[in-house]
Design a protein around this motif. Structure first.
Motif, short mmCIF file in Angstrom:
data_model
loop_
_atom_site.label_atom_id
_atom_site.label_comp_id
_atom_site.label_asym_id
_atom_site.label_seq_id
_atom_site.Cartn_x
_atom_site.Cartn_y
_atom_site.Cartn_z
N PRO A 1 -3.22 2.22 -2.72
CA PRO A 1 -4.33 1.28 -2.49
C PRO A 1 -4.96 0.74 -3.76
O PRO A 1 -5.40 -0.41 -3.79
CB PRO A 1 -5.33 2.11 -1.67
N TYR B 1 -6.10 4.83 3.97
CA TYR B 1 -5.91 4.16 2.68
C TYR B 1 -7.17 3.41 2.20
O TYR B 1 -7.38 3.31 0.99
CB TYR B 1 -4.75 3.16 2.79
N THR C 1 0.83 -1.21 0.00
CA THR C 1 0.00 0.00 0.00
C THR C 1 0.86 1.25 0.00
O THR C 1 0.62 2.18 -0.77
CB THR C 1 -0.94 0.00 1.22
#
Length: 337
Positions: A34, A66, A29
């Motif tokens: 994301p 995120y 991430t």
């Protein structure tokens, strides 16, 4: 190999597969964003145990930053705060941004958006007003079996369990119809009321929900296996994609194979190092998924089918791969397995 000691002591154990996945979720991430994770590693977000551990280890703020769509479901709701009118304007700016004060000591709390019922999230929808995008919206083609949904209880003994079963059946019906599964149900099924449910170009969701509710009711004796094989005539290779509408053998075998993905990766990595082909280790995540897809198709039809593996890979991850590429990679996996 990812470093398992960079986060929290909870992630230190090399034998904890959930911890490894949380570490991957964090690293991927923060390195790629994301959207890349949702596209390339959806299983990290469609496995509730991983998200729950991520909330505990990385903190709710990290998830909210995120993956706001998962924060709504998995992060604990903040406590309600009462702000007296007299001090409403003395609240620090950072807090004012989160809690809009109202008059007469009315309860002030962060806006919490309740997630829509699971069945309503299965079809792609508009982007939320605040700009966040759900994983379902980004990947509407992911098959129900690989969305990380909570399993249906083994024993259906109460209304809540029956409701969950009905939701899973509707999810399967939506996916089946989207994949082009068309048939007329036998007129003897439920007095012919649902004969054209799957045959129309557009699936009537209200009719699908009614069907699922009836076949999941307390008086119904129909199992998911009976519905799949005798009512809806779903091919075995298609049953692999589904949550509820599948034979017991396929459901149990799928659970076992999915749980063994980490072991498959470790086995392939070890084999590549021992053979002197360590440079190929970068392919192991994809190879492990292809190996799993191959095993799932063999479970369904007792033979290898690169075409079905290709379709299953797309259904599982959203990644497309031609039949010929699948065949080549399966041969490479056989060489090192």
């Amino acid at each position: 190999m990812l470093n398992c000691t960079t986060l929290n002591p909870e992630l230190n154990s090399p034998y904890d597969d959930i911890a490894h996945r949380v570490q991957r979720l964090k690293d991927f991430t923060e390195q790629h964003g994301p959207r890349w994770v949702i596209s390339e590693w959806p299983e990290l977000l469609y496995t509730p145990a991983v998200v729950v551990r991520a909330v505990k280890v990385l903190g709710p703020e990290w998830i909210e930053r995120y993956y706001p769509q998962h924060a709504e479901r998995y992060c604990p709701k903040r406590e309600i705060i009462k702000v007296p009118v007299a001090v409403a304007f003395a609240v620090p700016e950072a807090i004012v941004e989160q809690h809009e004060p109202v008059v007469e000591g009315v309860v002030v709390a962060p806006a919490v958006v309740e997630p829509a019922p699971a069945i309503e999230q299965l079809a792609p929808g508009p982007v939320k007003a605040e700009g966040s995008v759900t994983a379902d919206q980004l990947m509407p083609s992911i098959a129900p079996a690989f969305r990380g949904l909570e399993p249906v209880p083994t024993l259906i003994t109460n209304d809540e369990a029956r409701k969950i079963r009905a939701e899973r059946i509707v999810a399967d019906l939506i996916y089946l119809h989207a994949q082009g599964h068309r048939l007329y149900l036998n007129s003897s099924v439920l007095d012919g009321r649902f004969r054209e449910m799957m045959s129309a170009d557009t699936l009537d969701l209200n009719l699908a929900r009614e069907f699922a509710t009836i076949v999941s009711s307390k008086t119904s004796k129909w199992s998911g296996e009976y519905l799949a094989t005798s009512v809806l005539n779903i091919p075995a290779t298609q049953q692999v994609h589904l949550c509820q509408l599948a034979t017991e053998r396929i459901r149990r075998g799928r659970t076992r194979l999915l749980a063994g993905e980490a072991a498959t990766r470790a086995k392939l990595e070890c084999a590549l190092r021992q053979s002197g082909d360590a440079k190929l280790i970068r392919h192991v995540p994809l190879w492990a998924k292809l190996s799993m897809c191959d095993s799932l198709i063999k479970l369904a039809v007792d033979r290898r089918s690169p075409q079905e593996v290709s379709l299953l890979l797309k259904a599982m991850t959203g990644q497309e791969m031609s039949r010929s590429d699948v065949a080549k990679k399966l041969k490479a996996i056989d060489k090192h397995a």
